[in-house]
Design a protein around this motif. Structure first.
Motif, PDB file in Angstrom:
ATOM      1  N   GLY A 219       0.764  -1.238   0.000  1.00 32.37           N
ATOM      2  CA  GLY A 219       0.000   0.000   0.000  1.00 32.37           C
ATOM      3  C   GLY A 219       0.792   1.283   0.000  1.00 32.37           C
ATOM      4  O   GLY A 219       0.233   2.343   0.317  1.00 32.37           O
ATOM      5  N   ALA A 220       2.081   1.253  -0.330  1.00 31.44           N
ATOM      6  CA  ALA A 220       2.881   2.479  -0.330  1.00 31.44           C
ATOM      7  C   ALA A 220       2.468   3.374  -1.500  1.00 31.44           C
ATOM      8  O   ALA A 220       2.216   2.896  -2.611  1.00 31.44           O
ATOM      9  N   SER A 221       2.407   4.672  -1.248  1.00 31.47           N
ATOM     10  CA  SER A 221       2.028   5.619  -2.299  1.00 31.47           C
ATOM     11  C   SER A 221       3.167   5.896  -3.261  1.00 31.47           C
ATOM     12  O   SER A 221       2.951   6.455  -4.340  1.00 31.47           O
ATOM     13  N   LEU A 222       4.386   5.543  -2.880  1.00 25.44           N
ATOM     14  CA  LEU A 222       5.566   5.739  -3.722  1.00 25.44           C
ATOM     15  C   LEU A 222       6.253   4.401  -3.965  1.00 25.44           C
ATOM     16  O   LEU A 222       6.323   3.566  -3.047  1.00 25.44           O
ATOM     17  N   CYS A 268      14.741  12.122  -6.524  1.00 24.22           N
ATOM     18  CA  CYS A 268      13.722  11.384  -5.762  1.00 24.22           C
ATOM     19  C   CYS A 268      12.804  12.342  -5.011  1.00 24.22           C
ATOM     20  O   CYS A 268      13.157  13.491  -4.728  1.00 24.22           O
ATOM     21  N   ALA A 269      11.610  11.858  -4.706  1.00 24.07           N
ATOM     22  CA  ALA A 269      10.643  12.656  -3.949  1.00 24.07           C
ATOM     23  C   ALA A 269      10.914  12.596  -2.457  1.00 24.07           C
ATOM     24  O   ALA A 269      10.532  13.505  -1.710  1.00 24.07           O
ATOM     25  N   ALA A 310      14.402  17.175   9.821  1.00 26.79           N
ATOM     26  CA  ALA A 310      13.994  16.151   8.855  1.00 26.79           C
ATOM     27  C   ALA A 310      12.735  15.463   9.367  1.00 26.79           C
ATOM     28  O   ALA A 310      12.121  15.886  10.354  1.00 26.79           O
ATOM     29  N   PHE A 311      12.327  14.384   8.697  1.00 27.49           N
ATOM     30  CA  PHE A 311      11.266  13.504   9.191  1.00 27.49           C
ATOM     31  C   PHE A 311      11.928  12.265   9.771  1.00 27.49           C
ATOM     32  O   PHE A 311      12.993  11.847   9.303  1.00 27.49           O
ATOM     33  N   TYR A 312      11.301  11.653  10.782  1.00 28.97           N
ATOM     34  CA  TYR A 312      11.950  10.552  11.481  1.00 28.97           C
ATOM     35  C   TYR A 312      10.998   9.376  11.654  1.00 28.97           C
ATOM     36  O   TYR A 312       9.791   9.554  11.841  1.00 28.97           O
ATOM     37  N   PHE A 313      11.579   8.171  11.591  1.00 25.44           N
ATOM     38  CA  PHE A 313      10.803   6.950  11.800  1.00 25.44           C
ATOM     39  C   PHE A 313      11.589   6.018  12.716  1.00 25.44           C
ATOM     40  O   PHE A 313      12.824   6.060  12.750  1.00 25.44           O
ATOM     41  N   SER A 314      10.872   5.185  13.446  1.00 22.35           N
ATOM     42  CA  SER A 314      11.523   4.270  14.382  1.00 22.35           C
ATOM     43  C   SER A 314      11.103   2.821  14.176  1.00 22.35           C
ATOM     44  O   SER A 314      11.703   1.917  14.752  1.00 22.35           O
ATOM     45  N   ASP A 315      10.072   2.605  13.364  1.00 21.44           N
ATOM     46  CA  ASP A 315       9.607   1.253  13.097  1.00 21.44           C
ATOM     47  C   ASP A 315       8.827   1.254  11.789  1.00 21.44           C
ATOM     48  O   ASP A 315       8.678   2.297  11.131  1.00 21.44           O
ATOM     49  N   VAL A 316       8.316   0.089  11.409  1.00 23.52           N
ATOM     50  CA  VAL A 316       7.607  -0.041  10.140  1.00 23.52           C
ATOM     51  C   VAL A 316       6.382   0.872  10.103  1.00 23.52           C
ATOM     52  O   VAL A 316       6.136   1.580   9.117  1.00 23.52           O
ATOM     53  N   ASN A 317       5.599   0.883  11.167  1.00 21.71           N
ATOM     54  CA  ASN A 317       4.365   1.669  11.172  1.00 21.71           C
ATOM     55  C   ASN A 317       4.630   3.162  11.048  1.00 21.71           C
ATOM     56  O   ASN A 317       3.928   3.872  10.314  1.00 21.71           O
ATOM     57  N   SER A 318       5.621   3.662  11.774  1.00 20.41           N
ATOM     58  CA  SER A 318       5.899   5.107  11.699  1.00 20.41           C
ATOM     59  C   SER A 318       6.414   5.501  10.320  1.00 20.41           C
ATOM     60  O   SER A 318       6.141   6.607   9.842  1.00 20.41           O
ATOM     61  N   ARG A 325       1.946  10.510   3.828  1.00 19.49           N
ATOM     62  CA  ARG A 325       1.647  11.940   3.890  1.00 19.49           C
ATOM     63  C   ARG A 325       2.318  12.684   2.734  1.00 19.49           C
ATOM     64  O   ARG A 325       3.399  12.308   2.288  1.00 19.49           O
ATOM     65  N   PRO A 326       1.719  13.774   2.272  1.00 20.67           N
ATOM     66  CA  PRO A 326       2.394  14.626   1.279  1.00 20.67           C
ATOM     67  C   PRO A 326       3.660  15.234   1.898  1.00 20.67           C
ATOM     68  O   PRO A 326       3.674  15.607   3.069  1.00 20.67           O
TER      69      PRO A 326
END
Length: 356
Positions: A219-222, A268-269, A310-318, A325-326
């Motif tokens: 389901g990834a938008s990119l 890249c976007a 920047a934007f940050y993630f820590s796991d698959v869900n984040s 998100r745009p």
């Protein structure tokens, strides 16, 4: 007369797709104005060897620069450099167990050590290797004239752990330039015709490659494009086999031509940076200088490098939430402004020249 400087701890010059090698290649250009420079190289990594490269002297040693041989490789280079050099710049701590002995015998050469990214913390090392790397780090901090950390987190760690000052000097990224998408590139890489997410790294668990791939699996938008050495380890081969037939995931082998790499990277976007270890990572600041929106793994090193912008993630869900998100239109500009202020080779070279 210029002072003589020896640079120790890399595979050699010209640089071949390594962080410290690329660092040295761009550092020596401005430093040549003030120093007569010699760089130590591994004989086994260069079929064609020459005594000079771009005005820098090259010395070849018959050992590998990486793995267990990096210890005698660095020690041999240090001992050889003492015969002529006024200053030594040592990159990494592998050979630094030699430093207490040198000081005991009255060595007065100026020694500056970049202790790299707290190598002993990496999961890939066993207990014995971790002990040795930690001991080598202590030898470097306690017996070098100056210690460099490439991230404020590392500088703060050295001050807290050893009660010693640590100079904060990062890396430059202004050698990177955006590249246009050409018709030829589109034929080779059809995904260039649309928006996509991009990452480039060594395919290792600590770079969270599996996490990133899983986030884009459904389901990834990119679509996702990742460049790395997939065939070097069982970890990489397993991931490549698992995602080989996924229509929205493109796993590419290493691209050594920087212009070709930047055709993919600079267009890249969203740039993905999954590194969880180390300090200021060169690939991250290069993406910043290219003005890319960045999603980075949420560790203190990456937040410090990007100044928390920047934007940050820590796991698959984040990460899935992020890519759904745009991307704000000014996020890449913010990254570029930080890089222009902090990550230029002239600034980095001037800081090293002062230390050396």
């Amino acid at each position: 007369m210029k002072k003589k400087l020896a640079i120790i701890g890399i595979v050699g010059l010209p640089a071949n797709y390594g962080g410290f090698e690329t660092f040295v290649e761009y550092l020596v250009e401005p430093l040549k104005e003030s120093f007569d420079i010699t760089v130590y190289c591994s004989r086994y990594s260069y079929e064609k060897r020459c005594s000079e490269y771009e005005g820098v002297h090259l010395k070849y040693l018959p050992l590998n620069a990486n793995g267990i041989q990096s210890i005698p490789y660095d020690m041999w280079a240090i001992l050889d450099a003492l015969r002529y050099a006024d200053s030594l710049l040592i990159l990494g701590v592998s050979g630094c167990t030699l430093l207490p002995l040198l000081r005991l015998f009255g060595c007065r050469r100026r020694i500056v050590v970049n202790i790299d990214g707290l190598e002993w913390r990496r999961d890939k090392w066993n207990a014995a290797a971790r002990w040795f790397l930690k001991y080598s780090e202590r030898c470097a901090v306690e017996h070098a004239d100056a210690v460099v950390g490439d991230n404020k987190v590392i500088a703060d760690y050295v001050a807290a752990e050893y009660g010693k000052p640590c100079e904060l000097i990062e890396y430059g990224a202004d050698h990177q330039h955006p590249q246009p998408v050409t018709p030829e590139a589109c034929r080779k890489y059809p995904f260039l015709k649309g928006a996509y997410a991009f990452g480039v790294c060594r395919i290792e668990p600590e770079n969270n490659v599996a996490l990133i791939l899983e986030a884009f699996e459904e389901g990834a938008s990119l679509p996702l494009v990742m460049v790395g050495n997939w065939n070097k380890s069982e970890y990489g081969r397993t991931l490549r086999k698992q995602y080989a037939n996924h229509p929205g995931i493109h796993l590419l082998d290493p691209i050594y031509d920087i212009v070709q790499l930047n055709v993919l990277r600079s267009n890249c976007a969203l740039y993905l940076h999954g590194h969880s270890c180390g300090g200021t990572n060169p690939s991250l600041i290069e993406a910043m200088y290219l003005g890319l929106p960045i999603a980075a793994f949420d560790v203190n090193f990456n937040r410090e490098t990007t100044e928390g912008r920047a934007f940050y993630f820590s796991d698959v869900n984040s990460l899935r939430v992020l890519i759904a998100r745009p991307v704000p239109v000014d996020s890449g500009r913010i990254m570029r402004e930080i890089a222009e202020r902090r990550y230029t080779w002239r600034r980095i070279a001037d800081l090293y020249a002062d230390l050396l």
